[in-house]
Motif scaffolding. Structure first.
Motif, PDB file in Angstrom:
ATOM      1  N   LEU A 166       9.019  -6.748  -6.005  1.00 32.98           N
ATOM      2  CA  LEU A 166       9.377  -8.168  -6.022  1.00 32.98           C
ATOM      3  C   LEU A 166      10.514  -8.462  -5.035  1.00 32.98           C
ATOM      4  CD1 LEU A 166       9.225  -8.888  -9.874  1.00 32.98           C
ATOM      5  CD2 LEU A 166       7.585  -9.603  -8.117  1.00 32.98           C
ATOM      6  N   VAL A 167      11.486  -7.563  -4.969  1.00 33.93           N
ATOM      7  CA  VAL A 167      12.577  -7.727  -4.009  1.00 33.93           C
ATOM      8  C   VAL A 167      12.028  -7.655  -2.584  1.00 33.93           C
ATOM      9  CG1 VAL A 167      14.728  -6.739  -3.123  1.00 33.93           C
ATOM     10  CG2 VAL A 167      14.326  -6.821  -5.585  1.00 33.93           C
ATOM     11  N   MET A 168      11.103  -6.735  -2.357  1.00 36.77           N
ATOM     12  CA  MET A 168      10.486  -6.588  -1.036  1.00 36.77           C
ATOM     13  C   MET A 168       9.755  -7.875  -0.644  1.00 36.77           C
ATOM     14  SD  MET A 168       7.435  -4.006   0.093  1.00 36.77           S
ATOM     15  CE  MET A 168       6.215  -5.135  -0.610  1.00 36.77           C
ATOM     16  N   ILE A 169       9.023  -8.459  -1.578  1.00 32.91           N
ATOM     17  CA  ILE A 169       8.297  -9.698  -1.306  1.00 32.91           C
ATOM     18  C   ILE A 169       9.272 -10.824  -0.974  1.00 32.91           C
ATOM     19  CG2 ILE A 169       6.869 -11.497  -2.371  1.00 32.91           C
ATOM     20  CD1 ILE A 169       5.420  -9.184  -3.853  1.00 32.91           C
ATOM     21  N   GLU A 200       3.500   7.943  -1.681  1.00 33.07           N
ATOM     22  CA  GLU A 200       3.928   9.246  -2.185  1.00 33.07           C
ATOM     23  C   GLU A 200       2.728  10.125  -2.529  1.00 33.07           C
ATOM     24  OE1 GLU A 200       6.773  11.182  -5.688  1.00 33.07           O
ATOM     25  OE2 GLU A 200       6.729   9.007  -5.370  1.00 33.07           O
ATOM     26  N   TYR A 201       1.683   9.531  -3.107  1.00 29.46           N
ATOM     27  CA  TYR A 201       0.481  10.300  -3.461  1.00 29.46           C
ATOM     28  C   TYR A 201      -0.195  10.865  -2.220  1.00 29.46           C
ATOM     29  CZ  TYR A 201       0.900   8.201  -8.095  1.00 29.46           C
ATOM     30  OH  TYR A 201       1.358   7.823  -9.332  1.00 29.46           O
ATOM     31  N   ILE A 202      -0.253  10.049  -1.166  1.00 22.55           N
ATOM     32  CA  ILE A 202      -0.893  10.500   0.081  1.00 22.55           C
ATOM     33  C   ILE A 202      -0.123  11.673   0.677  1.00 22.55           C
ATOM     34  CG2 ILE A 202      -1.418   9.856   2.465  1.00 22.55           C
ATOM     35  CD1 ILE A 202      -1.937   7.018   1.434  1.00 22.55           C
ATOM     36  N   LEU A 203       1.211  11.512   0.742  1.00 20.71           N
ATOM     37  CA  LEU A 203       2.035  12.581   1.322  1.00 20.71           C
ATOM     38  C   LEU A 203       1.944  13.855   0.498  1.00 20.71           C
ATOM     39  CD1 LEU A 203       5.225  10.524   2.296  1.00 20.71           C
ATOM     40  CD2 LEU A 203       3.425  11.345   3.812  1.00 20.71           C
ATOM     41  N   ALA A 230      11.172   3.406   3.483  1.00 26.06           N
ATOM     42  CA  ALA A 230      12.081   2.867   2.469  1.00 26.06           C
ATOM     43  C   ALA A 230      11.364   2.584   1.151  1.00 26.06           C
ATOM     44  CB  ALA A 230      12.744   1.594   2.985  1.00 26.06           C
ATOM     45  N   VAL A 231      10.185   1.937   1.228  1.00 24.15           N
ATOM     46  CA  VAL A 231       9.480   1.602  -0.015  1.00 24.15           C
ATOM     47  C   VAL A 231       8.969   2.854  -0.717  1.00 24.15           C
ATOM     48  CG1 VAL A 231       8.874  -0.727   0.742  1.00 24.15           C
ATOM     49  CG2 VAL A 231       7.273   1.148   1.168  1.00 24.15           C
ATOM     50  N   VAL A 232       8.642   3.897   0.059  1.00 24.67           N
ATOM     51  CA  VAL A 232       8.221   5.160  -0.565  1.00 24.67           C
ATOM     52  C   VAL A 232       9.402   5.792  -1.299  1.00 24.67           C
ATOM     53  CG1 VAL A 232       7.420   7.519  -0.140  1.00 24.67           C
ATOM     54  CG2 VAL A 232       6.352   5.614   1.068  1.00 24.67           C
ATOM     55  N   PHE A 243       0.840  -1.200   0.000  1.00 23.45           N
ATOM     56  CA  PHE A 243       0.000   0.000   0.000  1.00 23.45           C
ATOM     57  C   PHE A 243       0.876   1.250   0.000  1.00 23.45           C
ATOM     58  CE2 PHE A 243      -1.940   3.449   2.459  1.00 23.45           C
ATOM     59  CZ  PHE A 243      -3.063   3.713   1.676  1.00 23.45           C
ATOM     60  N   PHE A 244       1.892   1.285   0.869  1.00 17.84           N
ATOM     61  CA  PHE A 244       2.772   2.451   0.915  1.00 17.84           C
ATOM     62  C   PHE A 244       3.585   2.572  -0.365  1.00 17.84           C
ATOM     63  CE2 PHE A 244       1.730   2.905   5.325  1.00 17.84           C
ATOM     64  CZ  PHE A 244       1.973   4.249   5.587  1.00 17.84           C
ATOM     65  N   LEU A 245       3.968   1.441  -0.940  1.00 21.06           N
ATOM     66  CA  LEU A 245       4.717   1.458  -2.195  1.00 21.06           C
ATOM     67  C   LEU A 245       3.889   2.091  -3.304  1.00 21.06           C
ATOM     68  CD1 LEU A 245       6.938  -1.393  -3.546  1.00 21.06           C
ATOM     69  CD2 LEU A 245       5.267  -0.340  -5.053  1.00 21.06           C
ATOM     70  N   ALA A 246       2.602   1.728  -3.354  1.00 23.21           N
ATOM     71  CA  ALA A 246       1.739   2.204  -4.434  1.00 23.21           C
ATOM     72  C   ALA A 246       1.175   3.598  -4.179  1.00 23.21           C
ATOM     73  CB  ALA A 246       0.589   1.214  -4.645  1.00 23.21           C
TER      74      ALA A 246
END
Length: 202
Positions: A145-148, A59-62, A125-127, A53-56
């Motif tokens: 994919l690396v995160m998973i 940035e838009y939320i912030l 980090a993901v953001v 969720f944060f990855l996707a």
């Protein structure tokens, strides 16, 4: 194309699969093997959902609420530091969290899925690793994919936690938890300092 090794090392450090072991051992100490397996799987799944969720959308939320990434970095560092202090000095953090999360489903969410696996540092980090201005959609997919992969490693370590616990014992688990607390505290301070530097450089 992203640097897979660098991205893996960075995500491994912030998600910290090894540091999750003592937390998992402590909060599941009164569960049987089947319940522990359920908690491990659920915690990994919830953490994956949070981080994706944060990855996707992070940035838009912030951006939509006009919060710079540097401010998020500072806030994440402060929260991570407080969590690290509880690991170091805890009366003991696991004992407190066991009272808060009496059920396995609740334990999987807190403290395992967050803040242990999907920590503020991991969210940050993901953001940062998927910033739209710097990375293409394909590169962001590679990062996901690396995160998973790191989360799968975390799951495997949690499933093997009982065997690891037999080797290190309660004293070893407590020692690892406190040492990882020191590491997390250092990472937290570095995040805050980096955020402050970036904020004033804007």
């Amino acid at each position: 194309m992203i640097d897979y090794v660098a991205t893996f090392i960075f995500l491994f450090a912030v998600i910290d699969p090894i540091g999750t072991i003592p937390v998992f051992i402590a909060v599941t100490s009164r569960f049987n093997k089947k319940e522990k397996r359920k908690v491990a799987i659920k915690a990994s799944l919830y953490a994956a959902i949070i981080l994706l969720f944060f990855l996707a959308a992070g940035e838009y939320i912030l951006t939509s609420i006009e919060i710079p990434l540097s401010a998020f970095q500072i806030a994440g560092g402060i929260i991570l530091f407080l969590f690290a202090l509880s690991m170091i000095f805890g009366e003991s953090k696991p004992d407190i969290e066991l009272k808060i999360a009496p059920k396995e489903s609740e334990t999987a969410i807190f403290p395992l899925a967050t803040p242990s696996i999907a920590s503020p540092g991991a969210m940050l980090a993901v953001v940062l690793l998927t910033e739209n201005a710097s990375y293409s959609l394909w590169e962001q997919t590679q990062t996901a994919l690396v995160m998973i992969l790191v989360l799968i490693i975390t799951l495997i370590l949690m499933l093997l936690a009982s065997h690891i616990h037999r080797v290190i014992g309660n004293a070893g688990a407590s020692l690892i938890s406190r040492v990882m607390g020191m590491v997390l505290a250092s990472v937290a301070v570095a995040n805050v300092l980096a955020g402050i530097k970036e904020y004033f450089a804007m």
